[in-house]
Design a protein around this motif. Structure first.
Motif, PDB file in Angstrom:
ATOM      1  N   GLY A  25      -0.735  -2.183   7.673  1.00  0.00           N
ATOM      2  CA  GLY A  25      -2.272  -2.670   7.937  1.00  0.00           C
ATOM      3  C   GLY A  25      -2.647  -3.559   6.804  1.00  0.00           C
ATOM      4  N   ASN A  26      -2.276  -3.524   5.616  1.00  0.00           N
ATOM      5  CA  ASN A  26      -2.488  -4.260   4.441  1.00  0.00           C
ATOM      6  C   ASN A  26      -1.855  -5.554   4.618  1.00  0.00           C
ATOM      7  OD1 ASN A  26      -0.889  -4.609   1.234  1.00  0.00           O
ATOM      8  ND2 ASN A  26      -3.101  -5.400   1.838  1.00  0.00           N
ATOM      9  N   MET A  27      -0.796  -5.613   5.200  1.00  0.00           N
ATOM     10  CA  MET A  27       0.062  -7.100   5.635  1.00  0.00           C
ATOM     11  C   MET A  27      -0.711  -7.676   6.782  1.00  0.00           C
ATOM     12  SD  MET A  27       3.855  -5.247   5.088  1.00  0.00           S
ATOM     13  CE  MET A  27       4.937  -6.585   5.468  1.00  0.00           C
ATOM     14  N   ARG A  28      -1.053  -6.897   7.713  1.00  0.00           N
ATOM     15  CA  ARG A  28      -1.712  -7.468   8.889  1.00  0.00           C
ATOM     16  C   ARG A  28      -2.828  -8.165   8.581  1.00  0.00           C
ATOM     17  NH1 ARG A  28      -0.572  -7.284  14.425  1.00  0.00           N
ATOM     18  NH2 ARG A  28       0.971  -5.814  14.007  1.00  0.00           N
ATOM     19  N   THR A  29      -3.758  -7.553   7.683  1.00  0.00           N
ATOM     20  CA  THR A  29      -5.003  -7.882   7.414  1.00  0.00           C
ATOM     21  C   THR A  29      -4.793  -9.270   6.607  1.00  0.00           C
ATOM     22  OG1 THR A  29      -6.039  -5.485   7.311  1.00  0.00           O
ATOM     23  CG2 THR A  29      -7.312  -7.435   5.963  1.00  0.00           C
ATOM     24  N   THR A  30      -3.973  -9.319   5.482  1.00  0.00           N
ATOM     25  CA  THR A  30      -3.650 -10.378   4.753  1.00  0.00           C
ATOM     26  C   THR A  30      -3.242 -11.529   5.598  1.00  0.00           C
ATOM     27  OG1 THR A  30      -3.319  -9.319   2.587  1.00  0.00           O
ATOM     28  CG2 THR A  30      -2.141 -11.248   2.919  1.00  0.00           C
TER      29      THR A  30
ATOM     30  N   GLY B 177       9.618   7.885   4.184  1.00  0.00           N
ATOM     31  CA  GLY B 177       9.538   9.085   5.274  1.00  0.00           C
ATOM     32  C   GLY B 177       7.966   9.481   5.478  1.00  0.00           C
ATOM     33  N   GLY B 178       7.934  10.778   6.131  1.00  0.00           N
ATOM     34  CA  GLY B 178       6.556  11.210   6.441  1.00  0.00           C
ATOM     35  C   GLY B 178       5.725  10.096   7.208  1.00  0.00           C
ATOM     36  N   LYS B 179       4.477  10.193   6.991  1.00  0.00           N
ATOM     37  CA  LYS B 179       3.748   9.157   7.293  1.00  0.00           C
ATOM     38  C   LYS B 179       3.592   7.732   6.588  1.00  0.00           C
ATOM     39  CE  LYS B 179       1.864  12.391  10.105  1.00  0.00           C
ATOM     40  NZ  LYS B 179       1.842  12.324  11.723  1.00  0.00           N
ATOM     41  N   GLY B 180       4.483   7.658   5.674  1.00  0.00           N
ATOM     42  CA  GLY B 180       4.537   6.669   4.831  1.00  0.00           C
ATOM     43  C   GLY B 180       4.805   5.126   5.660  1.00  0.00           C
ATOM     44  N   GLY B 181       4.111   4.034   5.137  1.00  0.00           N
ATOM     45  CA  GLY B 181       4.241   2.819   5.631  1.00  0.00           C
ATOM     46  C   GLY B 181       3.238   2.126   6.523  1.00  0.00           C
ATOM     47  N   ILE B 182       2.416   3.116   6.941  1.00  0.00           N
ATOM     48  CA  ILE B 182       1.161   2.613   8.023  1.00  0.00           C
ATOM     49  C   ILE B 182       0.389   1.848   7.040  1.00  0.00           C
ATOM     50  CG2 ILE B 182      -0.475   3.268   9.543  1.00  0.00           C
ATOM     51  CD1 ILE B 182       2.186   3.419  10.834  1.00  0.00           C
ATOM     52  N   ASN B 183      -0.100   2.328   6.051  1.00  0.00           N
ATOM     53  CA  ASN B 183      -0.968   1.415   5.134  1.00  0.00           C
ATOM     54  C   ASN B 183      -0.547   0.121   4.717  1.00  0.00           C
ATOM     55  OD1 ASN B 183      -3.322   3.156   5.299  1.00  0.00           O
ATOM     56  ND2 ASN B 183      -2.578   4.547   3.536  1.00  0.00           N
TER      57      ASN B 183
END
Lengths: 180, 180
Positions: free
Chosen positions: A116-121, A107-113
């Motif tokens: 980003g990590n998955m997209r970079t990998t 919840g909140g702002k969670g999940g975005i990082n």
């Protein structure tokens, strides 16, 4: 079109598994659940590459035209189990293939990082990760009925529609490349 | 001052292990090598929290005043083994503690994404990751003598000097907080 969904939570009771099963029940996809069939920790040893489990896992991804990766966010990144699974793979498994990324967060702002990590990998694996991505919060999960809440379904449908277009595009590109 | 170095490569023959041993031989630190003593895959099951190995791992990090995390870069991120180890931990293990991050990469521009991934994850664990960070390329590692090449040593010394300052600062902060 051969689509593989990887549910990459190591927890058997996690919300990520609900998302994986929803996709399996709603689309013509194969589901690999890393909680039910955990991979060993990658060591890079040649013996590991010879194990039936690893050969099977690599073949499943190799045979897939597109891959949906669903992970929980742990500490601002994909789960260790998710990253460990990807450590067994290389660009050979992902080049000119669409990938879609979904993260279960608190919840909140969670999940975005984690996204980003998955997209970079996945970029470093030369996958074509589609622009639409999504975070599923606890409010989006209907645990009791082991499915998604109605409100989030259109967003998942939009993501999957885009994903299938890009998966088809990848098939065409690989065909063209094979012809030379 | 109690400093823990976590060598977070799953490969026994990796360059990351050389860095870990260099730090162990050069400074008054404890070394935990995840290749020699691999952790199980995190499952979140209560039984896992009761295992001696996990209790020991968590206690080592809890008792540390500062932590140096050394990982190889795999696919633009820390190793799955490194992330899996962090999945066993929480902010209770890192709050008001300095962490330093070092990545072994293959050369070129490699390593930076893994450093970013580690910094984001350690932030979410409330560690104070120091500004100086470094990538060690193959050219920096003296495999034959299981140590670092001379040229890179001053940079490591600079990082460790900064790290010890921040580790001491963290000790003072925790002391002040404990007094209330």
């Amino acid at each position: 079109m051969n689509v593989l969904v990887i549910s990459a939570s190591p927890r058997t009771i996690g919300r990520t598994g609900v998302v994986g099963r929803y996709l399996k029940n709603s689309y013509d996809v194969e589901l690999m659940d890393l909680a039910k069939n955990p991979l060993p920790l990658y060591t890079g040893e040649p013996a590991q590459a010879e194990s039936e489990q690893i050969k099977d896992f690599r073949k499943k991804v190799l045979d897939a035209d597109g891959i949906v990766l669903v992970s929980p966010e742990y500490h601002g990144a994909m789960s260790g189990a998710a990253k460990n699974a990807l450590d067994f793979l290389s660009a050979d498994h992902f080049r000119y293939k669409a990938t879609a990324i979904m993260v279960c967060a608190g919840g909140g702002k969670g999940g975005i990082n984690a996204l980003g990590n998955m997209r970079t990998t996945l970029r470093s694996l030369y996958a074509n990760t589609i622009p639409t991505q999504m975070v599923l919060d606890p409010v989006d999960i209907d645990r009791e009925n082991d499915t998604l809440m109605e409100g989030i379904v259109p967003k998942v449908q939009g993501l999957m529609e885009e994903f299938f277009y890009y998966t088809q595009a990848g098939i065409e590109i690989r065909k063209a490349k094979a012809k030379g």
